[in-house]
Scaffold this active site. Structure first.
Site: not given
Lengths: 168, 503
Positions: B119, B203, B238, B295
């Site tokens: 990431k 983040e 989430h 994907r």
């Protein structure tokens, strides 16, 4: 003919007063004019007061499962056994926390003798790659922890016993 | 054009394995399924032309066993591998190993998977490509003190998440520095268990924010198109619950800007096959690159309805070396589709995951209703895998029509033996704020902070139970589908070629 079902510890009595599709059904003493028909596939359709419900039923030896409008009901055929607090403690069962699911004890968050507030995390059960925290239903002291970390538990397995605080 | 695929091994289970198997058969491609011990009787095993045992129980012992998968691919004479989603779908080593064995990996190039799976590297690459990114820390130093110092720099609220993760696992929101250490440890533990790596990134946590993602397709000739957006803001812990296309909050102008950014991301890595670029869209209409999923997505069906493109067919054609059959100018939204994820979770018990046997099943069908499922009457839901059982998709000319179809389908999706989140999904669909499209990623947290199921009248359930308990059954059998099903006596192995195979 009459049948008894137990839902969340409460007894319910269902009696059919007529045969065929157009039942006069008495539920817990109240007479209802319900129509029961075969539905699509193995489902059944129940019409009550002009509202149509589609239901699916599965009958097992000890319980009958019913699914209506997405809700799942489990009716026991016998009165439920009252869970006696394991370990022979003062006979209080209100603080007995049982596993809400089948899984593995990923973590014990507290020790025997610790004080807890309502909502405190007691332990974490892990299944289906998710961690599920089990919290204290009441404030008090941890009397007994029935499981060790890493152990497999079934739904309903006693996990922790809490002695309710005197002032709550 | 290119090398025709003859036989595909599907390295997955559940509804997605079935979805891929069907697409292969539709294109005249033979299929090979694999299964773990608990999945011996699973539907994907029956759907495929051939099926082979992986052995093992847990995901690590079975569907993540790349050596065994490759051995089976060779034994069965497969010439390609489709990884589905989850498991090894975003594993660079696996994609590499597949290609090194001379097989086609149905997905992006291995190097792209590696790049986007990291990431931190992905964010850096996108920043260079001119795609806006969220401020945060993605460094290699994973010491608690460094992470704490970086967290203080970024400021609260803050998101701790798995660098190699996805799907909400290994992710925690931190609102006070006092809770930072606990969140760090929990995220690390979950991340290690789910992805085999405890590396985390930090983040800035944007709030309120919508989750908007763009579907992309690229061929091996350097062509890329985007297939419009999906909104997946309705999430619980989430975990995506409801996904739709188009998004009620994306204007034609914003759609064009998002599409342009997604294509810039795709071009930065010369993207091949199907992928998704995820963005966060804030209240002022600014968007930020979140991550690229290399994907097929769980929620791909809504895009299929809106664009009329079968994404698995497209994946198979791209893998066979065919150029894209569509151009960007031909792609415009047509109608509306909403997907609901059906989980084996009991909303009346705090959404605790449920395992057991689905004793009876009724799945609805009709125009505008699509069910992608792995269920059958008598199937076992194992505690070892993801609790998602099925996807129910409602499609119509308008959003209101799609909602109506989806709600009807959910109310007629009946399972006995396992409680599901259907009542909760229906409650969300009925909320005025949802109907008005006022969605953001904390929608459920804000508007349904605590929830008790609104049960249908208990009398109805009791009448049904009575009817079931007293009904006369043919031949006195209780569950013909479960107890004397021919499937429980038939062998799982079908050796040799499938009858329908064309060379």
């Amino acid at each position: 003919m009459n049948r008894r079902f137990y839902y969340q510890g409460v007894e319910h009595d269902v009696t059919a007063l007529s045969k065929g599709d157009h039942h006069q059904i008495q539920v817990d003493g109240t007479l209802l004019a319900a129509t029961v028909q075969k539905g699509e596939g193995s489902s059944i359709q129940i019409t009550l007061n002009d509202v149509v419900y589609t239901a699916l039923v599965s009958v097992e030896a000890e319980h009958t499962d019913v699914c209506v409008a997405g809700h799942h009901f489990r009716f026991l055929h016998q009165p439920p056994q009252v869970l006696s607090a394991a370990g022979g403690s003062a006979g209080r069962t209100d603080g007995l926390v049982v596993s809400p699911m089948t899984g593995r004890i990923a973590k014990l968050s507290l020790c025997e003798g610790d004080s807890v507030q309502k909502g405190d995390e007691l332990l974490i059960v892990e299944a289906m790659k998710m961690e599920f925290p089990v919290t204290a239903p009441l404030a008090g002291k941890i009397l007994k922890i029935h499981q060790a970390q890493g152990e497999q538990v079934e739904m309903g397995t006693p996990l922790v016993e809490i002695q309710q605080a005197q002032n709550s | 054009m290119g090398t025709r695929l003859r036989k595909v091994l599907i390295a997955n289970r559940g509804e997605i394995a079935i979805r891929i198997i069907r697409a292969c058969h539709q294109l005249g491609i033979a299929t090979v399924a694999v299964f773990s011990e608990p999945d011996r009787e699973a539907l994907h095993v029956r759907a495929a032309g051939e099926a082979y045992a992986l052995g093992g129980v847990t995901a690590a012992e079975s569907y993540l066993n790349s050596g065994k998968l490759l051995e089976i691919a060779s034994l069965a004479g497969a010439d390609a591998v489709h990884p589905g989603y989850g498991f090894l779908s975003e594993n660079q080593q696996f994609a590499n190993a597949v290609e090194e064995q001379g097989l086609t990996f149905i997905g992006p190039r291995a190097v792209t998977i590696g790049l986007m799976g990291d990431k931190s590297a992905a964010k850096e690459l996108m920043r260079k490509a001119g795609v806006p990114i969220i401020p945060g820390y993605s460094g290699e130093d994973q010491g608690d003190q460094t992470l704490r110092a970086e967290a203080e720099k970024i400021g609260l609220p803050l998101l701790v998440k798995a660098a190699h993760g996805g799907g909400g696992k290994g992710m925690r929101v931190v609102r006070s520095m006092a809770a930072f250490q606990t969140a760090l440890e929990a995220a690390r533990r979950e991340s290690e268990a789910a992805f085999g790596s405890g590396r985390l990134l930090l983040e800035k946590y944007l709030d309120p924010v919508r989750h908007i993602e763009i579907q992309i397709l690229g061929d091996s000739h350097g062509n890329q198109v985007h297939l419009l957006e999906r909104e997946c803001s309705i999430q619980r812990r989430h975990q995506k619950l409801l996904e739709e296309s188009p998004s009620p909050s994306v204007s034609a102008q914003l759609r064009a800007a998002l599409g342009k950014a997604a294509l810039a991301s795709a071009r930065a890595v010369n993207y091949r096959n199907a992928g998704t670029v995820e963005f966060l869209l804030d209240a002022r209409g600014r968007f930020y690159f979140l991550e690229m999923n290399t994907r097929l997505q769980v929620e791909h069906p809504v895009t299929e309805w809106v664009t009329g493109i079968d994404l698995v067919h497209a994946q198979l054609r791209i893998a066979a070396g065919e150029p894209l059959a569509i151009e960007q100018k031909d792609i415009a939204p047509r109608g509306h589709a909403i997907e609901a994820r059906l989980y084996a979770e009991d909303p009346a018990k705090g959404f605790a995951p449920q395992s057991g046997v689905v004793k009876e099943l009724h799945e609805p069908s009709g125009p505008g209703v699509r069910i992608d499922s792995c269920l059958y009457a008598g199937c076992e839901v194992s505690m070892h895998y993801d609790p998602m059982l099925a996807k129910v998709i409602g499609c119509g000319a308008t959003r209101a029509e799609a909602i109506a179809k989806l709600d009807w389908a959910l109310s007629n999706m009946l399972l006995c033996g396992i409680a599901t989140n259907i009542p909760y999904l229906r409650e969300v669909l009925a909320m005025p704020a949802f109907r008005e499209g006022q969605t953001d990623t904390r929608f459920l947290e804000r508007l349904l902070p605590s929830w008790e199921p609104r049960l249908p009248p208990l009398e109805i359930a009791l009448i049904a139970a009575y009817h079931g308990a007293t009904a006369v059954r043919p031949h006195g059998r209780k569950h013909p589908s479960v107890e004397v099903s021919p499937w429980t006596t038939l062998t799982q192995f079908r050796l040799g070629e499938t009858p329908g195979l064309k060379n």
